[in-house]
Scaffold this active site. Structure first.
Site, PDB file in Angstrom:
ATOM      1  N   TRP A 102      98.115   3.095  24.724  1.00  0.00           N
ATOM      2  CA  TRP A 102      98.777   4.109  24.930  1.00  0.00           C
ATOM      3  C   TRP A 102     100.002   4.405  23.803  1.00  0.00           C
ATOM      4  O   TRP A 102     100.139   5.582  23.527  1.00  0.00           O
ATOM      5  CB  TRP A 102      99.550   4.318  26.330  1.00  0.00           C
ATOM      6  CG  TRP A 102      98.625   4.102  27.603  1.00  0.00           C
ATOM      7  CD1 TRP A 102      98.216   2.969  28.205  1.00  0.00           C
ATOM      8  CD2 TRP A 102      97.655   5.034  27.681  1.00  0.00           C
ATOM      9  NE1 TRP A 102      97.509   3.002  28.690  1.00  0.00           N
ATOM     10  CE2 TRP A 102      96.709   4.313  28.713  1.00  0.00           C
ATOM     11  CE3 TRP A 102      97.254   6.122  27.219  1.00  0.00           C
ATOM     12  CZ2 TRP A 102      95.532   4.869  29.168  1.00  0.00           C
ATOM     13  CZ3 TRP A 102      96.071   6.786  27.805  1.00  0.00           C
ATOM     14  CH2 TRP A 102      95.291   6.228  28.787  1.00  0.00           C
ATOM     15  N   ASP A 172     107.885   5.398  27.488  1.00  0.00           N
ATOM     16  CA  ASP A 172     106.563   5.926  28.213  1.00  0.00           C
ATOM     17  C   ASP A 172     106.694   5.029  29.366  1.00  0.00           C
ATOM     18  O   ASP A 172     106.409   3.738  29.424  1.00  0.00           O
ATOM     19  CB  ASP A 172     105.604   5.859  27.529  1.00  0.00           C
ATOM     20  CG  ASP A 172     104.235   6.150  28.532  1.00  0.00           C
ATOM     21  OD1 ASP A 172     104.524   6.291  29.758  1.00  0.00           O
ATOM     22  OD2 ASP A 172     103.036   5.830  28.116  1.00  0.00           O
ATOM     23  N   LYS A 196     100.860   6.238  39.176  1.00  0.00           N
ATOM     24  CA  LYS A 196     100.598   4.786  39.481  1.00  0.00           C
ATOM     25  C   LYS A 196     101.864   4.285  40.561  1.00  0.00           C
ATOM     26  O   LYS A 196     101.409   3.738  41.506  1.00  0.00           O
ATOM     27  CB  LYS A 196     100.934   4.231  37.972  1.00  0.00           C
ATOM     28  CG  LYS A 196      99.609   4.353  37.080  1.00  0.00           C
ATOM     29  CD  LYS A 196     100.302   4.385  35.604  1.00  0.00           C
ATOM     30  CE  LYS A 196      99.042   5.239  34.687  1.00  0.00           C
ATOM     31  NZ  LYS A 196      97.670   4.591  34.769  1.00  0.00           N
TER      32      LYS A 196
HETATM   33  C1  LIG Z   1     101.393   3.602  29.950  1.00  0.00           C
HETATM   34  C2  LIG Z   1     100.793   4.830  29.989  1.00  0.00           C
HETATM   35  N1  LIG Z   1     100.667   5.863  29.432  1.00  0.00           N
HETATM   36  C3  LIG Z   1     100.033   7.110  29.394  1.00  0.00           C
HETATM   37  C4  LIG Z   1      98.904   7.299  30.140  1.00  0.00           C
HETATM   38  C5  LIG Z   1      98.338   8.470  30.076  1.00  0.00           C
HETATM   39  O1  LIG Z   1      98.601   9.058  31.263  1.00  0.00           O
HETATM   40  P1  LIG Z   1      97.810  10.556  31.584  1.00  0.00           P
HETATM   41  O2  LIG Z   1      96.256  10.004  31.910  1.00  0.00           O
HETATM   42  O3  LIG Z   1      98.684  11.023  32.865  1.00  0.00           O
HETATM   43  O4  LIG Z   1      97.639  11.329  30.283  1.00  0.00           O
HETATM   44  C6  LIG Z   1      98.712   6.111  30.895  1.00  0.00           C
HETATM   45  C7  LIG Z   1      97.298   6.126  31.736  1.00  0.00           C
HETATM   46  O5  LIG Z   1      97.077   5.246  32.382  1.00  0.00           O
HETATM   47  C8  LIG Z   1      99.332   4.885  30.796  1.00  0.00           C
HETATM   48  O6  LIG Z   1      99.036   3.873  31.791  1.00  0.00           O
END
Ligand SMILES: Cc1ncc(COP(=O)(O)O)c(C=O)c1O
Length: 361
Positions: A102, A172, A196
């Protein structure tokens, strides 16, 4: 009623009381004769839900009036772009700490707007641990420092946060938002996809401090400016009302569970028992993550062979345990035990791990 033991990494399990509340209120929300999905986002009934969700987040994190909470669409992924779009100019540098899939995506988006200094490249350690403070190569006058507090795929987590002095700290927190008590004051911006730890997919929680908001660029499209969302209390346009309502239900359940203290205690117990089972049989369970960097949310491990991993996932499913398979990019096993995962589920999967190891060693 048969509820599965749900270990999916997100969208993830939701607390039964939060779902039952939605079920009970579905046809007649607060005496309106409509569901919350069919009610105006300007109604007093919806407004109360919206503001209760914001108030609970502020209460759990002890946020003062200098912090604003907003609800955004576009997933956490939109924030990968919105952060540099609002804060980074083409001649400026932002520091990114790379610890997983991510952060890599966040870095790629930031590069569209300005310079990126990778302050730590986790690939050099196989993404199996979080860097120490003395390993961070920070730019003294960076626009901000961005990091990912929990790496959902690799199963690593920051247990103490990076120190960045006067440079704004941005995080994040999608996969470990509100899992424990922490001091939020050093953060300038926190974002988290709800799916989550605090609700269903479709809404992202954003927390931004006044001083960072003041530094945001003016020349972006209206809906892509943080100021729009803050000034209009996330009601500039129609927000994802039902998703926010579900976030409210989850937060209210968390309060009933003893707030952040109660939730943290339960989270540590759940993860603790699973890691204990792993450590008790190092010849059978191999945990690739350094102990100090282990995630309390996503527990990853390997079994002696891929065949045994497939068997573990299949047998788990037969016993009502879902979502045990590791991310397709890394394989292995991943057990996600977010806030809403009940203690009983953690006990169940721990017993299954022990039994599986005994019969397959
Ligand atoms: C730590 C983290 N950041 C960002 C995301 C991306 O999230 P989204 O699918 O809501 O864009 C995820 C998705 O699993 C994630 O685990």
């Amino acid at each position: 009623m048969a509820r599965a033991y749900n270990f999916y990494p997100g969208p993830a399990t939701l607390p039964l009381p939060a779902l039952e509340r939605a079920q009970k209120e579905l046809l007649d929300f607060e005496g309106t004769g409509t569901s919350v999905m069919e009610t105006s986002h300007r109604s007093k009934e919806y407004d109360a839900v919206h503001n209760e969700a914001i108030a609970l987040i502020k209460e759990f994190l002890g946020l003062g009036d200098d912090f604003h909470v907003a609800f955004m669409g576009g997933g956490a992924s939109l924030q990968f772009a919105m952060i540099p779009m609002n804060l980074l100019a083409s001649d400026q540098t932002a520091d990114y700490i790379h610890t997983g899939t991510w952060s890599k995506k966040a870095i790629a988006e930031a590069k569209l707007f300005g310079h990126v200094n990778v302050a730590f490249d986790g690939e050099t350690v196989g993404l199996t641990r979080i860097p120490r403070q003395d390993e961070l190569e920070l730019t003294p006058d960076a626009r901000y420092v961005h990091f990912t507090s929990n790496n959902t795929i690799k199963g690593t987590q920051w247990h103490t946060f990076p120190e960045t002095g006067s440079v704004p700290l941005i995080c994040d927190m999608s996969s470990d938002f509100l899992w424990r008590r922490f001091d939020a004051r050093p953060f300038s911006l926190i974002y988290a996809g709800a799916q989550k730890n605090v609700g269903p997919a479709g809404v992202t929680v954003l927390i931004i401090r006044d001083d960072l908001l003041a530094r945001c660029k003016e020349e972006n499209p209206t809906l892509l400016k943080y100021k729009t969302h803050v000034e209009k209390n996330s009601l500039f346009n129609t927000p994802p009302c039902f998703n926010i309502y579900m976030v409210r239900n989850v937060l209210a359940w968390m309060k009933d569970m003893g707030g952040m203290e109660g939730i943290e205690k339960q989270n540590r117990r759940k993860a603790g028992m699973i890691y204990e089972a792993i450590d008790a049989q190092p010849d059978f369970f191999r945990a690739p993550v350094d102990r100090d960097s282990r995630s309390m949310m996503n527990i990853v491990f390997r079994l002696p062979s891929e065949e045994l991993e497939a068997k573990f996932v299949a047998e788990g499913k037969e016993r009502g345990m879902l979502g045990l398979k590791g991310h397709r990019s890394v394989g292995g096993i991943r057990i996600s035990v977010y806030n809403s995962c009940p203690m009983e589920a953690a006990e169940k999967v721990t017993a299954f791990m022990k039994e599986f190891a005994a019969s397959n060693s």
